[in-house]
Design a protein around this motif. Structure first.
Motif, PDB file in Angstrom:
ATOM      1  N   MET A   1       0.841  -1.176   0.000  1.00  0.00           N
ATOM      2  CA  MET A   1       0.000   0.000   0.000  1.00  0.00           C
ATOM      3  C   MET A   1       0.881   1.232   0.000  1.00  0.00           C
ATOM      4  O   MET A   1       1.683   1.421   0.895  1.00  0.00           O
ATOM      5  N   LYS A   2       0.724   2.013  -1.009  1.00  0.00           N
ATOM      6  CA  LYS A   2       1.529   3.209  -1.169  1.00  0.00           C
ATOM      7  C   LYS A   2       0.709   4.433  -0.783  1.00  0.00           C
ATOM      8  O   LYS A   2      -0.233   4.798  -1.467  1.00  0.00           O
ATOM      9  N   LEU A   3       1.090   5.039   0.333  1.00  0.00           N
ATOM     10  CA  LEU A   3       0.381   6.212   0.833  1.00  0.00           C
ATOM     11  C   LEU A   3       1.216   7.465   0.618  1.00  0.00           C
ATOM     12  O   LEU A   3       2.447   7.422   0.689  1.00  0.00           O
ATOM     13  N   LEU A   4       0.545   8.580   0.371  1.00  0.00           N
ATOM     14  CA  LEU A   4       1.188   9.884   0.285  1.00  0.00           C
ATOM     15  C   LEU A   4       0.574  10.756   1.369  1.00  0.00           C
ATOM     16  O   LEU A   4      -0.601  11.112   1.304  1.00  0.00           O
ATOM     17  N   PHE A   5       1.371  11.069   2.385  1.00  0.00           N
ATOM     18  CA  PHE A   5       0.898  11.879   3.498  1.00  0.00           C
ATOM     19  C   PHE A   5       0.984  13.356   3.142  1.00  0.00           C
ATOM     20  O   PHE A   5       2.034  13.847   2.735  1.00  0.00           O
ATOM     21  N   ASP A   6      -0.120  14.046   3.316  1.00  0.00           N
ATOM     22  CA  ASP A   6      -0.208  15.467   3.033  1.00  0.00           C
ATOM     23  C   ASP A   6       0.640  16.247   4.041  1.00  0.00           C
ATOM     24  O   ASP A   6       0.966  15.755   5.124  1.00  0.00           O
ATOM     25  N   GLU A   7       0.931  17.503   3.697  1.00  0.00           N
ATOM     26  CA  GLU A   7       1.800  18.285   4.574  1.00  0.00           C
ATOM     27  C   GLU A   7       1.136  18.697   5.877  1.00  0.00           C
ATOM     28  O   GLU A   7       1.820  19.160   6.783  1.00  0.00           O
ATOM     29  N   ASN A   8      -0.175  18.499   6.023  1.00  0.00           N
ATOM     30  CA  ASN A   8      -0.814  18.780   7.310  1.00  0.00           C
ATOM     31  C   ASN A   8      -0.609  17.628   8.296  1.00  0.00           C
ATOM     32  O   ASN A   8      -1.094  17.674   9.412  1.00  0.00           O
ATOM     33  N   LEU A   9       0.127  16.609   7.869  1.00  0.00           N
ATOM     34  CA  LEU A   9       0.491  15.472   8.719  1.00  0.00           C
ATOM     35  C   LEU A   9       2.009  15.432   8.875  1.00  0.00           C
ATOM     36  O   LEU A   9       2.742  15.881   7.997  1.00  0.00           O
ATOM     37  N   SER A  10       2.449  14.855   9.960  1.00  0.00           N
ATOM     38  CA  SER A  10       3.877  14.798  10.249  1.00  0.00           C
ATOM     39  C   SER A  10       4.615  13.866   9.288  1.00  0.00           C
ATOM     40  O   SER A  10       4.156  12.750   9.025  1.00  0.00           O
ATOM     41  N   PRO A  11       5.789  14.289   8.821  1.00  0.00           N
ATOM     42  CA  PRO A  11       6.624  13.396   8.011  1.00  0.00           C
ATOM     43  C   PRO A  11       7.053  12.143   8.793  1.00  0.00           C
ATOM     44  O   PRO A  11       7.414  11.130   8.189  1.00  0.00           O
ATOM     45  N   ARG A  12       6.980  12.194  10.120  1.00  0.00           N
ATOM     46  CA  ARG A  12       7.343  11.034  10.947  1.00  0.00           C
ATOM     47  C   ARG A  12       6.435   9.839  10.681  1.00  0.00           C
ATOM     48  O   ARG A  12       6.809   8.698  10.964  1.00  0.00           O
ATOM     49  N   LEU A  13       5.250  10.069  10.148  1.00  0.00           N
ATOM     50  CA  LEU A  13       4.329   8.967   9.870  1.00  0.00           C
ATOM     51  C   LEU A  13       4.926   7.960   8.895  1.00  0.00           C
ATOM     52  O   LEU A  13       4.665   6.759   8.994  1.00  0.00           O
ATOM     53  N   VAL A  14       5.744   8.429   7.974  1.00  0.00           N
ATOM     54  CA  VAL A  14       6.370   7.519   7.014  1.00  0.00           C
ATOM     55  C   VAL A  14       7.194   6.469   7.757  1.00  0.00           C
ATOM     56  O   VAL A  14       7.081   5.268   7.486  1.00  0.00           O
ATOM     57  N   ASP A  15       8.000   6.890   8.724  1.00  0.00           N
ATOM     58  CA  ASP A  15       8.816   5.949   9.507  1.00  0.00           C
ATOM     59  C   ASP A  15       7.980   5.140  10.482  1.00  0.00           C
ATOM     60  O   ASP A  15       8.177   3.932  10.630  1.00  0.00           O
ATOM     61  N   LEU A  16       7.028   5.790  11.146  1.00  0.00           N
ATOM     62  CA  LEU A  16       6.196   5.086  12.128  1.00  0.00           C
ATOM     63  C   LEU A  16       5.370   3.967  11.489  1.00  0.00           C
ATOM     64  O   LEU A  16       5.110   2.944  12.129  1.00  0.00           O
ATOM     65  N   LEU A  17       4.966   4.161  10.251  1.00  0.00           N
ATOM     66  CA  LEU A  17       4.096   3.197   9.579  1.00  0.00           C
ATOM     67  C   LEU A  17       4.831   2.340   8.548  1.00  0.00           C
ATOM     68  O   LEU A  17       4.202   1.618   7.783  1.00  0.00           O
ATOM     69  N   GLN A  18       6.138   2.405   8.544  1.00  0.00           N
ATOM     70  CA  GLN A  18       6.930   1.673   7.569  1.00  0.00           C
ATOM     71  C   GLN A  18       6.613   0.176   7.525  1.00  0.00           C
ATOM     72  O   GLN A  18       6.490  -0.392   6.439  1.00  0.00           O
ATOM     73  N   PRO A  19       6.438  -0.502   8.668  1.00  0.00           N
ATOM     74  CA  PRO A  19       6.129  -1.936   8.591  1.00  0.00           C
ATOM     75  C   PRO A  19       4.809  -2.249   7.871  1.00  0.00           C
ATOM     76  O   PRO A  19       4.718  -3.225   7.137  1.00  0.00           O
ATOM     77  N   GLN A  20       3.802  -1.420   8.066  1.00  0.00           N
ATOM     78  CA  GLN A  20       2.494  -1.667   7.458  1.00  0.00           C
ATOM     79  C   GLN A  20       2.374  -1.060   6.056  1.00  0.00           C
ATOM     80  O   GLN A  20       1.655  -1.587   5.216  1.00  0.00           O
ATOM     81  N   PHE A  21       3.037   0.044   5.841  1.00  0.00           N
ATOM     82  CA  PHE A  21       2.932   0.788   4.584  1.00  0.00           C
ATOM     83  C   PHE A  21       4.349   1.142   4.093  1.00  0.00           C
ATOM     84  O   PHE A  21       4.737   2.313   4.086  1.00  0.00           O
ATOM     85  N   PRO A  22       5.120   0.150   3.675  1.00  0.00           N
ATOM     86  CA  PRO A  22       6.553   0.350   3.421  1.00  0.00           C
ATOM     87  C   PRO A  22       6.910   1.269   2.258  1.00  0.00           C
ATOM     88  O   PRO A  22       8.021   1.790   2.222  1.00  0.00           O
ATOM     89  N   THR A  23       6.045   1.483   1.319  1.00  0.00           N
ATOM     90  CA  THR A  23       6.399   2.305   0.160  1.00  0.00           C
ATOM     91  C   THR A  23       5.771   3.695   0.208  1.00  0.00           C
ATOM     92  O   THR A  23       5.648   4.358  -0.813  1.00  0.00           O
ATOM     93  N   SER A  24       5.410   4.128   1.391  1.00  0.00           N
ATOM     94  CA  SER A  24       4.756   5.421   1.548  1.00  0.00           C
ATOM     95  C   SER A  24       5.758   6.565   1.515  1.00  0.00           C
ATOM     96  O   SER A  24       6.954   6.371   1.713  1.00  0.00           O
ATOM     97  N   GLU A  25       5.233   7.751   1.271  1.00  0.00           N
ATOM     98  CA  GLU A  25       6.069   8.945   1.275  1.00  0.00           C
ATOM     99  C   GLU A  25       5.276  10.138   1.782  1.00  0.00           C
ATOM    100  O   GLU A  25       4.063  10.050   1.980  1.00  0.00           O
ATOM    101  N   HIS A  26       5.967  11.213   2.007  1.00  0.00           N
ATOM    102  CA  HIS A  26       5.361  12.443   2.492  1.00  0.00           C
ATOM    103  C   HIS A  26       5.501  13.509   1.410  1.00  0.00           C
ATOM    104  O   HIS A  26       6.476  13.497   0.654  1.00  0.00           O
ATOM    105  N   VAL A  27       4.541  14.408   1.339  1.00  0.00           N
ATOM    106  CA  VAL A  27       4.569  15.483   0.349  1.00  0.00           C
ATOM    107  C   VAL A  27       5.904  16.234   0.383  1.00  0.00           C
ATOM    108  O   VAL A  27       6.467  16.565  -0.655  1.00  0.00           O
ATOM    109  N   GLU A  28       6.411  16.465   1.581  1.00  0.00           N
ATOM    110  CA  GLU A  28       7.666  17.200   1.724  1.00  0.00           C
ATOM    111  C   GLU A  28       8.833  16.459   1.075  1.00  0.00           C
ATOM    112  O   GLU A  28       9.630  17.047   0.341  1.00  0.00           O
ATOM    113  N   SER A  29       8.939  15.156   1.319  1.00  0.00           N
ATOM    114  CA  SER A  29      10.046  14.384   0.729  1.00  0.00           C
ATOM    115  C   SER A  29       9.892  14.243  -0.782  1.00  0.00           C
ATOM    116  O   SER A  29      10.869  13.977  -1.487  1.00  0.00           O
ATOM    117  N   ALA A  30       8.676  14.437  -1.282  1.00  0.00           N
ATOM    118  CA  ALA A  30       8.435  14.393  -2.727  1.00  0.00           C
ATOM    119  C   ALA A  30       8.702  15.756  -3.380  1.00  0.00           C
ATOM    120  O   ALA A  30       8.508  15.918  -4.581  1.00  0.00           O
TER     121      ALA A  30
END
Length: 116
Positions: A1-30
């Motif tokens: 599951m590839k999620l893109l976290f909007d900038e109103n959410l913390s970039p830390r979510l990418v690391d916190l959810l890595q086991p469940q959503f390993p290919t996710s990214e944050h708007v900032e890192s994109a």
């Protein structure tokens, strides 16, 4: 599951959810911090990502255009990053079902304390 976290959410979510959503990214890192919502929408569409946001604008874009991309709208008020991470983890099976459904475009997640 590839999620893109909007900038109103913390970039830390990418690391916190890595086991469940390993290919996710944050708007900032994109490289899209401060970008218009429609640009983020197109990026998610082009890269097969599901947008996760507290922003009502993405919910509205989902109604207007339909998928792709899909949108997970967090109706969580001022919930912190850890609570949001727990909520997403608690609903991982429901999220998988949503993402597998070709016609589903919007998934609303609300806080139910007994679930997180």
């Amino acid at each position: 599951m590839k999620l893109l976290f909007d900038e109103n959410l913390s970039p830390r979510l990418v690391d916190l959810l890595q086991p469940q959503f390993p290919t996710s990214e944050h708007v900032e890192s994109a490289g899209m911090r401060g970008s218009p919502d429609i640009r983020i929408w197109q990026y998610a569409k082009d890269h097969g990502l599901t947008i996760v946001s507290k922003d009502n604008d993405f919910r509205q874009l989902s109604f207007l255009y339909g998928p792709p991309p899909k949108v997970v709208w967090l109706s969580v008020g001022n919930a912190g990053t850890e609570i949001i991470a727990r909520l997403l983890c608690a609903r991982v099976d429901a999220l998988r079902e949503f993402l597998a459904s070709p016609e589903a475009g919007l998934f609303v997640l609300e806080i139910f304390p007994e679930k997180i």
